[in-house]
Design an enzyme around this catalytic site. Structure first.
Site, short mmCIF file in Angstrom:
data_model
loop_
_atom_site.label_atom_id
_atom_site.label_comp_id
_atom_site.label_asym_id
_atom_site.label_seq_id
_atom_site.Cartn_x
_atom_site.Cartn_y
_atom_site.Cartn_z
CB SER A 34 -10.36 34.77 15.33
OG SER A 34 -9.85 34.22 16.53
CE LYS A 35 -12.77 41.55 20.42
NZ LYS A 35 -14.08 42.13 20.57
#
Ligand code: GLU
Length: 486
Positions: A255-256
């Site tokens: 994820s980011k």
């Protein structure tokens, strides 16, 4: 055999950043089309006005262009089934939602937010997943017309059966059957007149003639509802190709938040775009051979989507590093030099340093371009360093014999007229022989004095040649002072 009828699409939402998972979807959709000489379409899915990010569409165009995932139809170049931006297709969705209403497959819902919140709270209290209770399904035609005339806000919901089952097929995940009792009457058209993704994707994929729907596995659980929409319209269901999730490790999705998740992150770290694409191709697919390095052209040739795995793919930064190193070594010295130059400029201001020689050293020793400045910063300024650096077990060096070596080599170097690799090499090794010591006892201290670092790209002679005579002598004198004062 060529199949010119394959049509795939990449359908990003403009959220401002290109997640590795999205890029993989784009790549696979592109490869599936191009493998069969088919058509690859770009469609911008911007109907969620709350998530819209200014400039995000440019990120999409730029990334696609940089990575050579060139679309055959899309917002910028048009095509026979446009427009290719969903917000420009707005009237279409109402028209198609009404068709479903006529067929009894969808219905107007006028429920207020308060009523829906109450239903949600009740479901929560009972620890049941929220499901709309079909309240508005039972409104009479007259009641509906009256509310529409009064301008009461409405949504249009899918009318799903509560009994029986729905089945769909996915090329990767197989045949999946769910109980209809699990199917929520999802919103198709929102009160702002925009469609939900859930509706727009089906209408557009149909109207755009998409044959293979390629997307992330997070959409698997909604696919039965999509199938019911296709069937509700009487349309043929496309071939579904859902791609496995990309994980950071066994437990977390990439994820980011945990870095390395976007194309931009990776480019900023100095990965080459071709290496990134090659690596991403292997996240959840393999050719069934041991080959790992593929150009885009080679991928087009060998890509068979039936070989996509359903097991989650683990994003392995170590492997990506290795692959990037392979791509860097395949560059010519000139190409490498060009790419490395901005990084040199961050660390080296002295115009006398011959940067081509630095490239000679780094070309085969670099895996990630971002790491270049810290590898070469000592060329500009000798860092403060501890004399512990002179102690090296394997080289059999310590502070005492290092001092001896530096004091012996200084006058020799001072006397040299030429200052090139061969001269340095031959004269210093001759001295080493005369002294009757191992090479390391001389070369380790010189390298340490020249760099003040434990690790350098290149050894004593290469560093000396790049630093030049005067600066090399100055640094060796500093080393001698340091060791004397210890
Ligand atoms: N707009 C969706 C997304 O960005 C696309 C999903 C799909 O490919 O259907 O996640």
């Amino acid at each position: 055999m060529c199949n010119h009828n394959i049509r795939t699409r990449y359908a990003p939402s403009p959220t401002g950043y290109m997640h590795v998972g999205n890029l993989r979807t784009a790549l696979y959709a592109y490869l599936i089309a191009k493998h069969e000489d088919g058509t690859f379409i770009l469609r911008i899915e911007d109907t969620d006005q709350e998530r819209y990010v200014e400039g995000a569409v440019d990120v999409i165009y730029n990334t696609m262009k940089m990575t050579s995932l060139i679309h055959d139809e899309g917002p910028d170049i048009g095509g026979p089934v446009g427009p290719y931006v969903q917000s420009e297709r707005k009237p279409l969705y109402l028209e198609y939602a009404k068709k479903l209403v006529e067929r009894g497959e969808a219905y107007y819902c006028f429920c207020s937010k308060e009523r829906l919140d109450m239903l949600k709270e009740n479901a929560e209290a009972l620890k049941r997943p929220f499901k709309y209770d079909k309240h508005c399904l039972h409104l009479s035609k007259e009641e509906i017309e009256q509310k529409l005339a009064e301008g009461v806000p409405y949504v249009i919901r899918q009318n799903n059966p509560t009994e029986g089952t729905t089945t769909f097929d996915d090329v990767i995940y197989g045949t999946i059957t769910v109980d209809n009792s699990e199917l929520e009457d999802m919103v198709l058209l929102k009160s702002d007149g925009y469609p939900t993704y859930n509706f727009a994707n089906v209408v557009d994929d149909y109207l755009m003639g998409i044959t293979h729907v390629v997307r992330g596995s997070e959409y698997l659980s909604s696919s039965p509802k999509y199938n019911r929409l296709y069937q509700g319209f009487g349309w043929e269901v496309p071939i579904y190709v859902h791609c496995p999730p990309i994980m950071k490790d066994a437990h977390q999705k990439l994820s980011k938040r945990n870095g390395d998740a976007s194309f931009e992150d990776l480019m900023a770290k100095g990965y080459l775009k071709d290496a990134i694409m090659n690596y991403i191709a292997l996240l959840g697919w393999n050719p069934g051979t041991t080959q790992e390095i593929f150009s885009l052209e080679e991928l087009i040739k060998v890509f068979d989507f039936k070989q996509i795995n359903k097991a989650p793919a683990i994003f392995d930064p170590v492997k990506l590093r290795w692959m990037n190193g392979e791509y860097i070594r395949k560059l010519s010295l000139e190409e490498f030099h060009e790419m490395a130059l901005p990084y040199y400029k961050e660390a080296i201001k002295n115009p006398e340093i011959d940067l081509i020689k630095v490239s000679n050293l780094l070309h085969t020793r670099t895996e990630v371009l971002r790491e270049i400045p810290e590898q070469i910063d000592f060329f500009d300024v000798l860092p403060e360093y501890s004399i512990d650096l002179y102690v090296h077990k394997k080289m059999k060096t310590n502070a005492e014999n290092s001092l001896v070596s530096l004091e012996k080599v200084l006058p020799l170097l001072e006397s040299l007229e030429a200052w090139d690799l061969d001269t340095l090499h031959n004269s210093v090794l001759k001295l080493v022989e005369e002294m009757g010591v191992k090479n390391g006892v001389m070369l380790w201290p010189i390298r340490t004095a020249l760099s003040g670092k434990a690790f350098t790209p290149g050894g004593a002679f290469e560093l000396a040649e790049i630093l030049g005579k005067e600066e090399s002598l100055r640094r060796i004198r500093i080393g001698i002072e340091k060791l004397k004062n210890a």
